[in-house]
Design a protein around this motif. Structure first.
Motif, PDB file in Angstrom:
ATOM      1  N   VAL A  71     -36.045 -20.181  18.879  1.00 24.81           N
ATOM      2  CA  VAL A  71     -35.474 -21.644  19.362  1.00 24.81           C
ATOM      3  C   VAL A  71     -36.212 -22.032  18.858  1.00 24.81           C
ATOM      4  CG1 VAL A  71     -33.948 -22.482  20.565  1.00 24.81           C
ATOM      5  CG2 VAL A  71     -34.648 -19.722  21.499  1.00 24.81           C
ATOM      6  N   SER A  72     -35.448 -23.164  17.479  1.00 21.66           N
ATOM      7  CA  SER A  72     -35.820 -23.858  16.556  1.00 21.66           C
ATOM      8  C   SER A  72     -36.727 -24.951  17.969  1.00 21.66           C
ATOM      9  CB  SER A  72     -34.994 -25.291  15.812  1.00 21.66           C
ATOM     10  OG  SER A  72     -35.434 -26.064  14.815  1.00 21.66           O
ATOM     11  N   GLY A  73     -37.450 -25.744  17.568  1.00 22.54           N
ATOM     12  CA  GLY A  73     -38.145 -26.538  18.753  1.00 22.54           C
ATOM     13  C   GLY A  73     -39.062 -26.770  19.939  1.00 22.54           C
ATOM     14  N   GLU A  74     -38.128 -25.594  20.500  1.00 17.46           N
ATOM     15  CA  GLU A  74     -38.670 -24.958  21.785  1.00 17.46           C
ATOM     16  C   GLU A  74     -40.356 -23.529  22.185  1.00 17.46           C
ATOM     17  OE1 GLU A  74     -36.982 -26.689  24.145  1.00 17.46           O
ATOM     18  OE2 GLU A  74     -35.775 -27.776  22.451  1.00 17.46           O
ATOM     19  N   GLN A  75     -40.758 -23.982  20.923  1.00 16.96           N
ATOM     20  CA  GLN A  75     -41.602 -22.365  20.838  1.00 16.96           C
ATOM     21  C   GLN A  75     -41.575 -21.460  21.857  1.00 16.96           C
ATOM     22  OE1 GLN A  75     -45.274 -24.984  21.504  1.00 16.96           O
ATOM     23  NE2 GLN A  75     -44.213 -26.654  21.243  1.00 16.96           N
ATOM     24  N   VAL A  76     -40.041 -20.995  21.729  1.00 16.86           N
ATOM     25  CA  VAL A  76     -40.206 -20.014  22.280  1.00 16.86           C
ATOM     26  C   VAL A  76     -39.027 -18.860  21.472  1.00 16.86           C
ATOM     27  CG1 VAL A  76     -40.308 -20.594  24.738  1.00 16.86           C
ATOM     28  CG2 VAL A  76     -37.585 -20.867  23.499  1.00 16.86           C
ATOM     29  N   SER A  77     -38.452 -18.072  22.106  1.00 12.53           N
ATOM     30  CA  SER A  77     -37.553 -17.089  20.985  1.00 12.53           C
ATOM     31  C   SER A  77     -36.129 -16.823  22.794  1.00 12.53           C
ATOM     32  CB  SER A  77     -38.357 -15.220  21.105  1.00 12.53           C
ATOM     33  OG  SER A  77     -39.017 -15.634  19.674  1.00 12.53           O
ATOM     34  N   ALA A  78     -35.570 -16.033  22.428  1.00 11.31           N
ATOM     35  CA  ALA A  78     -34.242 -16.178  23.177  1.00 11.31           C
ATOM     36  C   ALA A  78     -33.555 -14.924  22.753  1.00 11.31           C
ATOM     37  CB  ALA A  78     -33.488 -17.021  22.921  1.00 11.31           C
ATOM     38  N   LEU A  79     -33.303 -13.732  23.676  1.00 14.50           N
ATOM     39  CA  LEU A  79     -32.574 -12.277  22.992  1.00 14.50           C
ATOM     40  C   LEU A  79     -31.410 -12.588  22.803  1.00 14.50           C
ATOM     41  CD1 LEU A  79     -33.483  -9.096  23.075  1.00 14.50           C
ATOM     42  CD2 LEU A  79     -32.909  -9.201  24.799  1.00 14.50           C
ATOM     43  N   THR A  80     -30.848 -12.157  21.290  1.00 12.73           N
ATOM     44  CA  THR A  80     -29.698 -12.030  21.443  1.00 12.73           C
ATOM     45  C   THR A  80     -28.901 -11.412  22.172  1.00 12.73           C
ATOM     46  OG1 THR A  80     -29.572 -10.793  19.511  1.00 12.73           O
ATOM     47  CG2 THR A  80     -29.993 -12.840  19.167  1.00 12.73           C
ATOM     48  N   ILE A  81     -27.808 -11.825  22.559  1.00 14.74           N
ATOM     49  CA  ILE A  81     -26.457 -10.919  22.943  1.00 14.74           C
ATOM     50  C   ILE A  81     -24.982 -11.592  22.536  1.00 14.74           C
ATOM     51  CG2 ILE A  81     -25.142 -11.174  25.739  1.00 14.74           C
ATOM     52  CD1 ILE A  81     -28.921 -10.150  25.797  1.00 14.74           C
ATOM     53  N   LYS A  82     -24.887 -10.118  22.721  1.00 12.74           N
ATOM     54  CA  LYS A  82     -23.136 -10.317  21.928  1.00 12.74           C
ATOM     55  C   LYS A  82     -21.976 -10.810  23.106  1.00 12.74           C
ATOM     56  CE  LYS A  82     -19.852  -8.199  19.027  1.00 12.74           C
ATOM     57  NZ  LYS A  82     -19.316  -7.310  18.554  1.00 12.74           N
ATOM     58  N   TYR A  83     -21.450 -12.184  23.007  1.00 13.79           N
ATOM     59  CA  TYR A  83     -20.401 -12.636  23.887  1.00 13.79           C
ATOM     60  C   TYR A  83     -21.130 -13.967  25.200  1.00 13.79           C
ATOM     61  CZ  TYR A  83     -17.095  -9.639  21.179  1.00 13.79           C
ATOM     62  OH  TYR A  83     -16.990  -8.531  20.220  1.00 13.79           O
ATOM     63  N   ALA A  84     -22.049 -13.381  24.955  1.00 18.55           N
ATOM     64  CA  ALA A  84     -23.321 -14.919  25.657  1.00 18.55           C
ATOM     65  C   ALA A  84     -22.703 -16.365  25.853  1.00 18.55           C
ATOM     66  CB  ALA A  84     -24.329 -14.729  25.949  1.00 18.55           C
ATOM     67  N   ARG A  85     -22.043 -16.394  25.122  1.00 12.01           N
ATOM     68  CA  ARG A  85     -21.948 -17.683  24.520  1.00 12.01           C
ATOM     69  C   ARG A  85     -20.425 -18.457  25.651  1.00 12.01           C
ATOM     70  NH1 ARG A  85     -19.432 -14.995  20.622  1.00 12.01           N
ATOM     71  NH2 ARG A  85     -17.163 -14.884  20.201  1.00 12.01           N
ATOM     72  N   ILE A  86     -19.679 -17.048  26.751  1.00  9.91           N
ATOM     73  CA  ILE A  86     -18.976 -17.425  27.200  1.00  9.91           C
ATOM     74  C   ILE A  86     -19.467 -17.491  29.002  1.00  9.91           C
ATOM     75  CG2 ILE A  86     -17.845 -15.142  26.983  1.00  9.91           C
ATOM     76  CD1 ILE A  86     -18.223 -13.361  29.386  1.00  9.91           C
ATOM     77  N   VAL A  87     -20.465 -17.950  29.536  1.00 13.80           N
ATOM     78  CA  VAL A  87     -21.030 -18.640  30.850  1.00 13.80           C
ATOM     79  C   VAL A  87     -20.995 -19.555  29.594  1.00 13.80           C
ATOM     80  CG1 VAL A  87     -22.328 -16.237  30.632  1.00 13.80           C
ATOM     81  CG2 VAL A  87     -23.277 -18.317  29.672  1.00 13.80           C
ATOM     82  N   HIS A  88     -20.743 -20.095  28.582  1.00 10.42           N
ATOM     83  CA  HIS A  88     -20.415 -22.099  28.872  1.00 10.42           C
ATOM     84  C   HIS A  88     -19.462 -22.085  29.028  1.00 10.42           C
ATOM     85  CE1 HIS A  88     -24.735 -21.435  27.101  1.00 10.42           C
ATOM     86  NE2 HIS A  88     -24.562 -20.448  26.091  1.00 10.42           N
ATOM     87  N   ASP A  89     -18.329 -21.828  28.700  1.00 13.11           N
ATOM     88  CA  ASP A  89     -17.280 -22.010  29.046  1.00 13.11           C
ATOM     89  C   ASP A  89     -16.933 -21.526  30.815  1.00 13.11           C
ATOM     90  OD1 ASP A  89     -16.620 -23.311  26.971  1.00 13.11           O
ATOM     91  OD2 ASP A  89     -16.191 -21.747  26.454  1.00 13.11           O
ATOM     92  N   TRP A  90     -16.909 -20.511  31.305  1.00 10.76           N
ATOM     93  CA  TRP A  90     -17.037 -19.835  32.577  1.00 10.76           C
ATOM     94  C   TRP A  90     -18.238 -19.464  33.564  1.00 10.76           C
ATOM     95  CZ3 TRP A  90     -13.966 -15.355  29.392  1.00 10.76           C
ATOM     96  CH2 TRP A  90     -13.196 -15.122  28.785  1.00 10.76           C
ATOM     97  N   PHE A  91     -17.848 -21.465  33.585  1.00  8.12           N
ATOM     98  CA  PHE A  91     -19.188 -20.529  34.974  1.00  8.12           C
ATOM     99  C   PHE A  91     -18.674 -21.738  36.718  1.00  8.12           C
ATOM    100  CE2 PHE A  91     -18.802 -24.356  32.634  1.00  8.12           C
ATOM    101  CZ  PHE A  91     -19.212 -25.904  32.824  1.00  8.12           C
ATOM    102  N   GLN A  92     -19.211 -21.156  37.250  1.00  8.04           N
ATOM    103  CA  GLN A  92     -19.116 -21.795  38.994  1.00  8.04           C
ATOM    104  C   GLN A  92     -20.326 -23.099  39.074  1.00  8.04           C
ATOM    105  OE1 GLN A  92     -17.485 -18.282  40.928  1.00  8.04           O
ATOM    106  NE2 GLN A  92     -16.821 -20.443  42.113  1.00  8.04           N
ATOM    107  N   GLU A  93     -20.761 -24.231  40.239  1.00  7.52           N
ATOM    108  CA  GLU A  93     -21.121 -25.004  39.974  1.00  7.52           C
ATOM    109  C   GLU A  93     -21.627 -25.159  41.434  1.00  7.52           C
ATOM    110  OE1 GLU A  93     -21.504 -28.458  37.603  1.00  7.52           O
ATOM    111  OE2 GLU A  93     -20.176 -28.669  38.730  1.00  7.52           O
ATOM    112  N   LYS A  94     -23.163 -24.607  41.731  1.00  3.60           N
ATOM    113  CA  LYS A  94     -23.611 -25.054  43.558  1.00  3.60           C
ATOM    114  C   LYS A  94     -24.252 -25.849  43.826  1.00  3.60           C
ATOM    115  CE  LYS A  94     -24.270 -22.004  47.028  1.00  3.60           C
ATOM    116  NZ  LYS A  94     -23.001 -22.384  48.189  1.00  3.60           N
ATOM    117  N   ARG A  95     -24.657 -26.634  44.390  1.00  4.06           N
ATOM    118  CA  ARG A  95     -25.563 -27.866  45.068  1.00  4.06           C
ATOM    119  C   ARG A  95     -26.342 -26.544  45.732  1.00  4.06           C
ATOM    120  NH1 ARG A  95     -26.462 -31.951  48.475  1.00  4.06           N
ATOM    121  NH2 ARG A  95     -27.853 -33.624  47.136  1.00  4.06           N
ATOM    122  N   ILE A  96     -27.646 -26.976  45.737  1.00  3.56           N
ATOM    123  CA  ILE A  96     -28.760 -25.320  46.379  1.00  3.56           C
ATOM    124  C   ILE A  96     -30.040 -26.734  46.503  1.00  3.56           C
ATOM    125  CG2 ILE A  96     -27.509 -23.601  46.082  1.00  3.56           C
ATOM    126  CD1 ILE A  96     -30.216 -23.793  43.952  1.00  3.56           C
ATOM    127  N   GLY A  97     -30.286 -27.014  47.533  1.00  3.98           N
ATOM    128  CA  GLY A  97     -32.126 -27.532  47.876  1.00  3.98           C
ATOM    129  C   GLY A  97     -33.467 -25.836  48.276  1.00  3.98           C
TER     130      GLY A  97
END
Length: 234
Positions: A71-97
């Motif tokens: 991942v450019s500039g982050e000094q890490v790598s990420a495993l490629t997953i087909k269709y993983a981008r759907i979670v950027h549109d299809w998600f829920q949010e929860k406030r937690i402590g």
């Protein structure tokens, strides 16, 4: 914990240190595997019984799924997953402590996580590709406890009618049918997905067969309900 990185967000941000430095500052180090340290899996031992493992994922895009890509500039790598981008549109949010490690106090944040259709689709595709027992167990657990079959099917139906990510939906539903559905090759309870679910939970022979039938029946019922809802006139 699986974290799907949004590369577009990372590319526009310049006000923070790299992901690698953030992980190291919180006591994480690269997970040591055969062949050396992993660049996409990071771990921290909390105590002698608990170890936290963070896995960084990204949408495969035009890349081959299952590869670790820097991942450019982050000094890490990420495993490629087909269709993983759907979670950027299809998600829920929860406030937690929750209390931070090292007695740094309680942190309160809004956390985004994959919604039910996104989670089930990605787990079904993963199960279809690598046939791991835990993928089947995770998938069945979410479908079982997310609500009634009518409710869960309604979530899928809404996503299907949205017109977003049709290829991911088709691949996910096809994977569910392949892993749990009856066809000319076998009954659903004999399929890999149903067997993997039963083997994850274990038991005697009767309990294992019962678990296989339960898993197959649950997913077949879900698929039938999705089809029935789609056939209804809006």
């Amino acid at each position: 914990m699986d974290i799907v990185l949004n590369l577009e967000v990372l590319a526009t941000g310049d006000e923070y240190v790299s992901l690698a430095d953030q992980l190291k500052a919180r006591g994480f180090s690269r997970l040591i595997k055969e062949g050396g340290p992993s660049s996409w899996q990071w771990c921290r031992k909390v105590d002698e019984h608990v170890e936290v493992v963070v896995e960084l994922l990204r949408d495969a895009g035009d890349e081959q799924p299952g590869r670790a890509i820097s991942v450019s500039g982050e000094q890490v790598s990420a495993l490629t997953i087909k269709y993983a981008r759907i979670v950027h549109d299809w998600f829920q949010e929860k406030r937690i402590g929750a209390p931070l490690l090292d007695e740094k106090g309680v942190s309160v944040d809004v956390v985004r996580f994959a919604d039910v259709p996104a989670f089930v689709i990605l787990k079904a595709i993963a199960l279809n590709q690598r046939e791991e027992n835990k993928d089947a167990a995770d998938l069945i657990h979410v479908v079982r406890y997310a609500g009634s079959l009518e409710h869960v099917a309604g979530l899928f139906t809404a996503r299907i009618r949205s017109g977003q990510h049709p290829e991911a939906i088709d691949a996910g539903l096809a994977a569910l049918k392949n892993q749990f559905g009856d066809d000319e090759f076998a009954e659903g309870y004999e399929k890999v997905g149903a067997v993997a679910y039963a083997q994850f939970h274990g038991g005697d022979d009767d309990e294992i067969v019962g678990s296989q039938r339960y898993a197959a029946g649950l997913i077949q019922g879900l698929l039938a309900e999705i089809e029935a809802q789609l056939d209804k006139v809006s």
